[in-house]
Design a protein around this motif. Structure first.
Motif, PDB file in Angstrom:
ATOM      1  N   MET A 162       7.932  88.230  61.436  1.00  0.00           N
ATOM      2  CA  MET A 162       8.616  87.206  60.640  1.00  0.00           C
ATOM      3  C   MET A 162      10.112  87.292  60.889  1.00  0.00           C
ATOM      4  O   MET A 162      10.679  88.364  61.014  1.00  0.00           O
ATOM      5  N   THR A 163      10.750  86.148  60.966  1.00  0.00           N
ATOM      6  CA  THR A 163      12.199  86.132  61.130  1.00  0.00           C
ATOM      7  C   THR A 163      12.836  85.346  60.012  1.00  0.00           C
ATOM      8  O   THR A 163      12.266  84.382  59.499  1.00  0.00           O
ATOM      9  N   LEU A 190      11.929  80.460  56.622  1.00  0.00           N
ATOM     10  CA  LEU A 190      10.838  80.632  55.670  1.00  0.00           C
ATOM     11  C   LEU A 190      11.368  80.687  54.244  1.00  0.00           C
ATOM     12  O   LEU A 190      10.815  80.034  53.341  1.00  0.00           O
ATOM     13  N   GLU A 191      12.431  81.464  54.031  1.00  0.00           N
ATOM     14  CA  GLU A 191      12.985  81.567  52.676  1.00  0.00           C
ATOM     15  C   GLU A 191      13.510  80.216  52.188  1.00  0.00           C
ATOM     16  O   GLU A 191      13.385  79.872  51.003  1.00  0.00           O
ATOM     17  N   GLU A 192      14.085  79.434  53.083  1.00  0.00           N
ATOM     18  CA  GLU A 192      14.593  78.115  52.698  1.00  0.00           C
ATOM     19  C   GLU A 192      13.453  77.152  52.384  1.00  0.00           C
ATOM     20  O   GLU A 192      13.574  76.306  51.503  1.00  0.00           O
ATOM     21  N   LYS A 193      12.358  77.292  53.124  1.00  0.00           N
ATOM     22  CA  LYS A 193      11.195  76.475  52.808  1.00  0.00           C
ATOM     23  C   LYS A 193      10.661  76.822  51.421  1.00  0.00           C
ATOM     24  O   LYS A 193      10.432  75.934  50.579  1.00  0.00           O
ATOM     25  N   ILE A 194      10.467  78.105  51.191  1.00  0.00           N
ATOM     26  CA  ILE A 194       9.884  78.536  49.919  1.00  0.00           C
ATOM     27  C   ILE A 194      10.796  78.178  48.756  1.00  0.00           C
ATOM     28  O   ILE A 194      10.317  77.870  47.650  1.00  0.00           O
ATOM     29  N   ALA A 195      12.097  78.172  48.982  1.00  0.00           N
ATOM     30  CA  ALA A 195      13.034  77.808  47.909  1.00  0.00           C
ATOM     31  C   ALA A 195      12.811  76.387  47.418  1.00  0.00           C
ATOM     32  O   ALA A 195      13.167  76.051  46.283  1.00  0.00           O
ATOM     33  N   GLN A 196      12.232  75.526  48.260  1.00  0.00           N
ATOM     34  CA  GLN A 196      11.927  74.160  47.842  1.00  0.00           C
ATOM     35  C   GLN A 196      10.665  74.086  46.984  1.00  0.00           C
ATOM     36  O   GLN A 196      10.340  73.025  46.454  1.00  0.00           O
ATOM     37  N   LEU A 197       9.984  75.217  46.825  1.00  0.00           N
ATOM     38  CA  LEU A 197       8.686  75.227  46.151  1.00  0.00           C
ATOM     39  C   LEU A 197       8.725  75.862  44.762  1.00  0.00           C
ATOM     40  O   LEU A 197       7.681  76.158  44.196  1.00  0.00           O
ATOM     41  N   TYR A 198       9.918  76.064  44.228  1.00  0.00           N
ATOM     42  CA  TYR A 198       9.980  76.577  42.858  1.00  0.00           C
ATOM     43  C   TYR A 198      11.165  75.956  42.136  1.00  0.00           C
ATOM     44  O   TYR A 198      12.075  75.392  42.742  1.00  0.00           O
ATOM     45  N   GLY A 199      11.099  76.070  40.817  1.00  0.00           N
ATOM     46  CA  GLY A 199      12.208  75.628  39.994  1.00  0.00           C
ATOM     47  C   GLY A 199      12.929  76.826  39.420  1.00  0.00           C
ATOM     48  O   GLY A 199      12.525  77.976  39.613  1.00  0.00           O
ATOM     49  N   ILE A 200      14.018  76.547  38.703  1.00  0.00           N
ATOM     50  CA  ILE A 200      14.682  77.586  37.925  1.00  0.00           C
ATOM     51  C   ILE A 200      14.886  77.065  36.511  1.00  0.00           C
ATOM     52  O   ILE A 200      15.133  75.885  36.298  1.00  0.00           O
ATOM     53  N   TRP A 201      14.753  77.975  35.559  1.00  0.00           N
ATOM     54  CA  TRP A 201      14.897  77.642  34.141  1.00  0.00           C
ATOM     55  C   TRP A 201      16.044  78.492  33.607  1.00  0.00           C
ATOM     56  O   TRP A 201      15.854  79.553  33.034  1.00  0.00           O
TER      57      TRP A 201
END
Length: 785
Positions: A1-2, A36-47
């Motif tokens: 993974m990179t 990968l981290e930038e992709k996953i960041a689009q898949l959650y919210g913050i409260w």
């Protein structure tokens, strides 16, 4: 993974910003440039504003919410912002400005400058400080007026858009199966056709305003054992297919929602958050849904902590993502580092992440969030003041309340003829919050911030009655609290009742969350007895001998003691919103003619649960059980101050093949002395079928508004598809055979019935089948607009 960042080239930027390109090409170009981290960041919210002090507004919030380090998170980007307005009291204009600033920070902090999508609750209005509190969804169902609910949803959406919100977590399409369940107030009733029809209207209105509607809770949440919140669900495949799924299918097909939220529960041992057959196979591959699936709050992590089907958060993330959940809400948890690790060690393929990211980015493109300039919509809304409860909203809220309140019984006392002395008794008589459900801001969040005030005008029933009856002497007494069980005030209340000309007895619920109320999420009931000592108060006041009008302000139906036999009148208001008491007062005075109909049955006994009108022969009163589940007031029941005659039933097409349609017509006449509305309800009875069927099932309804003496000829065409059900082999079929179509004032009052027949072969139907009858209305006399 990179995790090496790909340099952003001009060509890449132009391609994903280029609005002349197809949306999928723009999204694909951006995905190719994301780590990968930038992709996953689009898949959650913050409260950001979530409290961890135990004052939950979501299940296990105090356990599951942690601190969020924005400086660490934002360089990767961000998918969603959770409840910027629905977490604490904030002025609308200041909140819009704050949200705009946060969006600018998100844009500036990451390589690609992608704004976050902002979601809020909007179950009974925008759940924000100072926003209009409309009647709860159970009242929407009681109106039997989808067009009115569509208007409301459009106004809710416009208010949300005005402050920079993009997505609303509504409507609830759960069908009531057990009235003890605390979230009955959030549903639209116990019938799938009513829920689906009104839900479709709500979604059309919300989506037309530019807000992403979110269908919830997919699926089975309302069928939990014993009516307990978040309890296991053990429905059979046929109940799932014929009762719980149809509202979702109707809305997905006919209203174009762009998001769906999973249910917390498991279906026969399979958590819906990890059910690929449900979230992908049925929802996407069969029904053709193309939007995003968002997790109900913390439900991905619940796969580990509550369901025990995941060994750790990485397993939970992989299972949910594989099943079809695209976005983890409300905050970063399993879809953060645990998901990164799950991809790294091969528990889930990165292509599955890409699939979810594609859906999220397509939605952001659809909302204009990937266009230049990247400044969010909230920026333009952050100037000046923003009124989230304007007069137009309040007028609409009152109109819905007036149409939602159900007159259950009337011995002729109503409407009240300006009585000289009115005793207003009961724990909901002088309580401003008595009209609100658990997702209205003042009850959902405001109770934790009493220093902020209510934020909107909430006249009590006493105040509304004083305004409606200015010449009457009005005295008040609580008698008891809603659920405290006190009886020491009953004697005083009875004395006041005895000295009055009429009593308005105000009983009901207090909305709350997780045991802090008698109705609402996590506020389930052991029985359907009135909470606390309210039954004792009811009987004592009835014993006073003064004509008593019972007014119920509640989130669910309750057993009403001896009131059906002894009260002068009974009005049922399911948390009717900020204008609800004024609507009640107007109905009591006769200024408004009631036309609400029950979306749920009112029980005769407290323990005959679960119960629903959708019952087969064995589920009804019989000689082999001592328990009688017969409702005191059946689904669809409701009275008014006008009288309507139904006559001249004509069966125009009495026999049709299984791929054709039947047709009936009747005349409806207002034989009363004032304008009014009647609801013609169409029911299906299938005497002999290959599987057990309910004795009656609603398949259509039509609202008729007539002036005195006016009449209308109604014709209804009934496609054979409306008789479909799930056969023994699991396929949905239309069977030939004899049927009875009933035109009813309720499920228990069918004055006109017609024997009809379908001929030909058994026909298999799919999600392209007809879902509604076709009504035609031809005036015979003068019909009001």
């Amino acid at each position: 993974m990179t995790t090496t960042q790909t340099p952003l080239t001009t060509t890449t930027e132009e391609s994903w910003r280029d609005r002349t390109l197809p949306a999928d090409a723009r999204a694909a170009a951006l995905i190719a440039a994301l780590t990968l981290e930038e992709k996953i960041a689009q898949l959650y919210g913050i409260w950001i504003g979530a409290s961890d002090d135990g004052a939950d507004v979501a299940p296990h919030q105090h356990e599951m919410s942690g601190t969020v380090d924005l400086d660490e998170l934002l360089p990767k980007g961000l998918g969603q912002i959770t409840r910027a307005f629905g977490t604490a009291p904030v002025d609308a204009a200041l909140g819009a400005q704050s949200l705009a600033q946060l969006q600018h920070r998100i844009v500036a902090s990451s390589r690609f400058g992608i704004p976050a999508l902002v979601h809020e609750e909007c179950l009974a209005g925008f759940a924000a400080y100072g926003a209009t509190a409309y009647p709860v969804p159970l009242s929407w169902g009681a109106t039997f007026d989808p067009e009115l609910i569509e208007q409301m949803a459009h106004r809710i959406g416009a208010d949300m858009r005005s402050v920079g919100v993009h997505q609303g977590l509504a409507p609830v399409l759960d069908v009531v199966r057990d009235a003890r369940w605390g979230r009955v107030e959030e549903t639209m009733g116990e019938d799938p056709y009513l829920v689906g029809t009104v839900g479709t209207a709500y979604v059309r209105g919300l989506e037309a305003s530019g807000i992403v509607a979110t269908l919830k809770h997919f699926v089975g949440y309302s069928a939990s054992r014993a009516g307990r919140n978040l309890a296991p669900v053990s429905v059979g495949a046929r109940e799932l297919a014929d009762v719980l799924l149809p509202p979702f299918e109707m809305v997905v097909r006919d209203a174009g929602p762009r998001s769906v939220m999973n249910a917390y529960t498991d279906l026969d041992g399979v958590p819906t958050a990890a059910d690929r057959d449900l979230l992908t196979g049925l929802l996407r591959e069969t029904w053709g849904f193309s939007g995003t699936v968002v997790a109900d709050y913390f439900s991905v992590a619940f796969l580990e902590t509550l369901h025990g089907t995941a060994g750790d958060l990485g397993d939970a993330a992989a299972a949910a993502l594989e099943a079809g959940i695209d976005v983890e809400l409300p905050t970063v948890h399993a879809f953060g580092e645990p998901l990164v690790r799950a991809v790294a060690d091969g528990r889930i393929d990165e292509a599955v992440v890409d699939r979810a990211v594609l859906r999220v980015l397509l939605q952001k493109i659809d909302l204009g969030l990937l266009d230049e300039p990247a400044a969010p919509a909230a920026a333009s809304a952050a100037r000046g003041t923003i009124d989230l409860d304007p007069p137009e909203n309040r007028a609409l809220a009152r109109r819905i309340a007036e149409r939602a309140i159900v007159l259950l019984a009337n011995d002729g006392t109503l409407p009240l003829a300006a009585p000289a002395r009115i005793a207003v008794i009961g724990p909901t008589a002088d309580d401003p919050l008595a009209v609100l459900g658990c997702y209205a801001f003042p009850t959902h969040v405001g109770v934790h911030h009493p220093e902020a005030g209510l934020g909107i005008e909430l006249p009590t029933l006493v105040e509304a009655l004083r305004a409606e009856f200015p010449a009457s002497e009005i005295t008040i007494a609580a008698g008891t609290s809603i659920d405290g069980g006190e009886t020491d005030g009953i004697e005083h209340a009875v004395a006041i009742a005895a000295s009055a000309d009429v009593v308005v007895l105000a009983l009901g619920d207090r909305a709350g969350l997780f045991g802090r109320g008698t109705s609402g999420e996590g506020c389930d009931a052991e029985t359907l007895d009135l909470p606390g000592a309210q039954t004792a108060l009811l009987e004592a006041v009835l014993d006073s001998g003064t004509p008593t009008v019972l007014t119920m302000l509640s989130g669910r139906p309750y057993v009403l003691g001896s009131a059906p036999d002894r009260a002068a009148g009974i009005l049922q208001a399911f948390f009717p919103g900020e204008e609800g008491t004024r609507a009640l007062a107007a109905i009591l005075s006769g200024r408004v003619n009631p036309s609400g109909r029950l979306p749920v049955s009112v029980p005769a006994t407290p323990g005959a649960q679960p119960s629903t009108y959708l019952a087969s022969t064995l589920a009804r009163r019989n000689e082999v059980s001592n328990i009688d589940p017969t409702a005191r007031y059946p689904f669809g029941h409701g009275l008014g101050y006008s009288a309507f005659a139904w006559r001249d039933l004509e069966v125009e097409i009495a026999e049709a093949t299984t791929d054709a349609a039947l047709r009936l017509s009747l005349t409806v006449e207002n034989v009363g002395d004032r304008a009014g509305a009647d609801i013609v309800q169409l029911y299906l009875h299938d005497p002999v079928a290959s599987v057990v069927r309910p004795l009656q099932r609603l398949i259509g309804f039509h609202r008729v508004e007539l002036e005195p003496g006016a009449s209308v000829r109604l014709t209804v065409e009934v496609p054979a598809d409306l008789t479909a059900f799930t056969g023994r082999d699991g396929r949905r079929i239309v069977e030939p055979g004899a049927l009875v179509l009933g035109l009813g004032r309720s499920s228990g009052d069918l004055p006109l019935q017609a024997s009809v027949e379908l001929t030909g072969p058994v026909r298999v139907v799919d999600n392209a089948r007809a879902l509604h009858p076709v009504w035609r209305s031809d005036a015979v006399g003068a019909v009001s607009p």
